[in-house]
Structures are given as C-alpha cells and as structure tokens.
Design an enzyme around this catalytic site. Structure first.
Site, PDB file in Angstrom:
ATOM      1  N   LYS A   9      37.244-101.531  20.424  1.00 37.36           N
ATOM      2  CA  LYS A   9      38.260-102.368  20.237  1.00 37.36           C
ATOM      3  C   LYS A   9      39.253-101.841  19.062  1.00 37.36           C
ATOM      4  CE  LYS A   9      37.801-106.237  17.852  1.00 37.36           C
ATOM      5  NZ  LYS A   9      37.833-107.553  17.170  1.00 37.36           N
ATOM      6  N   LYS A  61      41.151-103.253  12.415  1.00 31.35           N
ATOM      7  CA  LYS A  61      41.484-102.917  11.059  1.00 31.35           C
ATOM      8  C   LYS A  61      40.524-102.302  10.432  1.00 31.35           C
ATOM      9  CE  LYS A  61      41.312-107.780   9.917  1.00 31.35           C
ATOM     10  NZ  LYS A  61      42.247-109.087   9.886  1.00 31.35           N
ATOM     11  N   LYS A  66      28.140-107.977  12.613  1.00 33.00           N
ATOM     12  CA  LYS A  66      28.775-108.007  10.894  1.00 33.00           C
ATOM     13  C   LYS A  66      27.333-107.703  10.343  1.00 33.00           C
ATOM     14  CE  LYS A  66      33.398-109.636  10.632  1.00 33.00           C
ATOM     15  NZ  LYS A  66      33.998-110.829  10.273  1.00 33.00           N
TER      16      LYS A  66
HETATM   17  P1  AMP Z   1      40.816-110.873  13.142  1.00 32.64           P
HETATM   18  O1  AMP Z   1      41.741-109.930  12.729  1.00 32.64           O
HETATM   19  O2  AMP Z   1      39.465-110.270  13.770  1.00 32.64           O
HETATM   20  O3  AMP Z   1      40.416-112.154  12.325  1.00 32.64           O
HETATM   21  O4  AMP Z   1      41.311-111.424  14.372  1.00 32.64           O
HETATM   22  C1  AMP Z   1      42.560-112.356  14.454  1.00 32.64           C
HETATM   23  C2  AMP Z   1      42.812-112.414  16.013  1.00 32.64           C
HETATM   24  O5  AMP Z   1      43.514-111.408  16.494  1.00 32.64           O
HETATM   25  C3  AMP Z   1      41.710-113.190  16.949  1.00 32.64           C
HETATM   26  O6  AMP Z   1      42.192-114.055  17.995  1.00 32.64           O
HETATM   27  C4  AMP Z   1      41.090-111.981  17.647  1.00 32.64           C
HETATM   28  O7  AMP Z   1      40.636-112.269  19.061  1.00 32.64           O
HETATM   29  C5  AMP Z   1      42.693-111.017  17.950  1.00 32.64           C
HETATM   30  N1  AMP Z   1      42.465-109.682  17.804  1.00 32.64           N
HETATM   31  C6  AMP Z   1      41.998-108.818  16.996  1.00 32.64           C
HETATM   32  N2  AMP Z   1      41.649-107.665  17.348  1.00 32.64           N
HETATM   33  C7  AMP Z   1      42.190-107.695  18.645  1.00 32.64           C
HETATM   34  C8  AMP Z   1      42.288-106.630  19.699  1.00 32.64           C
HETATM   35  N3  AMP Z   1      41.946-105.402  19.539  1.00 32.64           N
HETATM   36  N4  AMP Z   1      42.722-106.848  21.001  1.00 32.64           N
HETATM   37  C9  AMP Z   1      43.187-108.292  21.053  1.00 32.64           C
HETATM   38  N5  AMP Z   1      42.821-109.296  20.231  1.00 32.64           N
HETATM   39  C10 AMP Z   1      42.599-108.927  18.858  1.00 32.64           C
END
Ligand code: AMP
Ligand code: TRP
Length: 342
Positions: free
Chosen positions: A204, A207, A121
């Site tokens: 990955k 968003k 980041k």
């Molecule tokens: P974030 O949106 O990055 O705050 O992620 C929120 C939760 O979603 C965390 O537990 C991440 O590990 C999970 N997460 C985000 N993107 C993915 C993905 N592409 N595959 C699996 N888990 C995800």
C-alpha cells in the site's frame, strides 16, 4: 431484538484521518477526494482529525500540533468546505473519548485481537504496544456512533474497523434492549480504494514507507511528482485495452487506477483511451494529470498554513457545531446505561 438498520436514521456521513504527518496520494484519492464529493452531493458530512488516535503511537507534541493544522489545510484544500461540512479535531469534542470508554466495556478482547491493523502495528512486540493502540477500534466506533453516522467513506484497509463498529452497536443495542445506535455502512468506492506503492505494486502507498519515491506527498512540487511517476516501477508490456489484461500486472494496474480515479472514469474507460500505449507514453500523461490536479491543492495548503489563525478559527467553530450533536447523544447513552448525572 433486531438490529437497527441504517435506514431508520437520518443519513449522515462521518470520517476521520490521523494527523500523524504527511498526506499521500492514497489519502487523497482514497479519502479526501471522496469526502468533498460526498459533501457536494448535498449530504450532511462531518470530518475529523483524529488526534487521540494518533497518540496511540508516540507523537512529538510540536509535530502533532503542526500535523493537525496541516491535515486541516489538506481537507480544506481538497475541497472540504467548512461552510458546508463540519470540520474539527477529535480532542476538542470530549464526547468521543467519553463514549469510547463505554464501548471499552461493550467490545470484547477477542474482537480487538482479531484486528489486522492491531496485528500489523503491534507486530511481535505486542507486550510493549500501548493499551490505547489495542483499544483504538473502540474509539473509532465512538467517533462514528456519537453522531449516529450511517455512512463512513474510507479506504479498503478500514473495512474491518467498520465491521467492528457494527458489532459494538449491535451488542450495545442488544444488551440494553434498545434500537439506539445505527448499523453504519462503510463506503468504499472508486478506482482508488487502495493506491499502491510506486516502487512495489504489492504494498500500500503509505506515509510510513521509508522510501519517499514510493509515494506522492500532497506537499510535493510539480517536478517531484513528475519525476516519481516517471520512475515508477512498471513492466515492459504495452497497456491492455481491457481491465482483465491488468490482472497479473499490479504496478500497471495501480497507475491505471490512479488515472481512472483522477478523471472519475472506470478502468475500462481509461483503457479504451490508452490501451496499446507503452509506459513511455502513458507515464507523461499521468504525470501531467497528477500535477494539474495536485498543484492547486499544495498551493492552497501552503497559503492556509502561512497564517494558522484561520484554520484554528475553523476548527473551533467545527467543534462547537459537532458538540450540538454529540452532547445529547452521549447524555442519552448515559441514561440508557444507568449512569447518573450526565
Ligand atoms: P491514515 O492516513 O492511515 O489515517 O488513512 C486515512 C484515510 O486514507 C483512510 O480512509 C484510509 O483508508 C485512506 N488511505 C490511506 N492510505 C491509502 C491508500 N494507499 N489507498 C487508498 N486509501 C488510503
Ligand atoms: N482508523 C482510521 C485510519 O487509520 C482513522 C479513523 C479514526 C476513522 N476514526 C475514524 C476513519 C472514524 C473513519 C471513521 O485511517
């Protein structure tokens, strides 16, 4: 001094998601779906919209307000039941930030510098990154440990932060000669702990990807979901009949993983059913499945967001329930540290 094993503490699940806008299929399969399953297994669950984490990078205030409520709607529509789980936003429970300050004095600069999320980041411009972005993992450790949480369901990408949480707990316990904080376990389970981009099987699903076709958003309508799956990058071969046959086929593996996660099957079980099929046949099956599983969620999210008083009421109640746990734990922490007047 031995580290306190998680088993000495009452099992308690905690997890958080940043309200930084837009929930994807990755968030759903990697986190939200697992959250509601753990709740339905009868565990004590606490789920949080980590707004203080979100502002470690710039957030427009109006958008942040909207995204926090949208995320709350996403939790509830995915099956997190505020009658069974505690659901709230982080800034409404000030003990998170208070314990984070103490952890800022426990964690070491070198630990933070090794975090891959920080490196990703902050990028080459680390000098310009906020101090909060650097200290982010200490706040995350506080989120978890201010509940003495023993289990944290997350996607694969958060494993390193949970390890750091254990390091913070161990150093605190060691430095102050106590067995106060548990050694939290990450729970990284299921076929979809890392859902990949639909356009590039090495990235990955996120968003923040500039290409909307790379992800399925929980707010996408049925046509959009079906179209994105039809257009997902694949290879020309038929599906294999065993998981081993997916080893060098990241895009194919991703679609099979998604299917497996939706149907709560192993990859081998899915391949026993669909092995030998071409993508021309498998993609419509996956699209139908995704639409059937996600449409009720997006409909319910829209209904909840139509009148946010219900969401705000749920979050206020969740924060009050959360504080019943955090206030005594923070008070005891202050006593251990020697801070007068907790
Ligand atoms: P974030 O949106 O990055 O705050 O992620 C929120 C939760 O979603 C965390 O537990 C991440 O590990 C999970 N997460 C985000 N993107 C993915 C993905 N592409 N595959 C699996 N888990 C995800
Ligand atoms: N860092 C997590 C993410 O980006 C969000 C998060 C903050 C979290 N605090 C947490 C996850 C505590 C689990 C537990 O996804």
């Amino acid at each position: 001094m031995t580290d306190a094993p998680a088993s000495q503490f009452t099992p308690r699940v905690f997890s958080g998601i940043q309200p930084s806008g837009g929930l994807t299929l990755g968030n759903y399969l990697g986190a939200l779906k697992r959250f509601s399953e753990m709740q339905d297994e009868g565990r004590e669950c606490i789920y949080c919209m980590v707004d203080l984490h979100a502002i470690t990078v710039w957030q427009d205030p109006d958008k942040l307000r909207h995204n926090t409520r949208e995320l709350a709607a996403g939790f509830i529509a995915s099956g997190v039941d505020p009658e069974k789980s505690i659901l709230f936003n982080q800034s409404a429970v000030p003990e998170h930030a208070q314990l984070a300050w103490i952890f800022n004095t426990v964690a070491r600069m070198g630990w933070m510098q090794r975090m891959t999320q920080w490196k990703d980041k902050a990028g080459k411009n680390a000098e310009k990154a906020s101090l909060g972005l650097f200290a982010y993992p200490a706040l995350m450790a506080a989120d978890i440990l201010v509940y003495h949480a023993t289990h944290v369901p997350v996607g694969e990408d958060q494993k390193q932060h949970i390890e750091l949480t254990r390091d913070v707990a161990a150093k605190f316990n060691h430095d102050y000669g106590v067995d106060f904080f548990p050694m939290t376990e990450p729970v990284i389970e299921g076929a979809a702990t890392r859902v990949m981009s639909l356009r590039d099987g090495s990235k990955k699903m996120s968003k923040s990807d500039p290409s909307d076709a790379s992800r399925i958003n929980l707010t996408d309508d049925a046509d959009t979901i079906a179209k994105k799956i039809r257009k997902a990058k694949t290879d020309p071969d038929a599906l294999p009949s065993e998981a081993k046959g997916l080893e060098d086929r990241p895009e194919a593996r991703n679609l099979v993983n998604i299917y497996a996660a939706f149907t709560n099957q192993s990859v081998d079980q899915v391949l026993a059913e669909v092995g030998g099929k071409q993508f021309g046949e498998f993609k419509p099956m996956l699209a139908d499945l995704a639409v059937a599983k996600l449409s009720p969620i997006s409909t319910e999210m829209a209904r909840l967001l139509n009148d946010t008083t219900e969401i705000d009421r749920v979050l206020a109640r969740g924060a009050a329930q959360a504080r019943e746990i955090t206030v005594p734990i923070l008070k005891k922490t202050y006593e251990i540290v020697g801070l007068v007047g907790a």
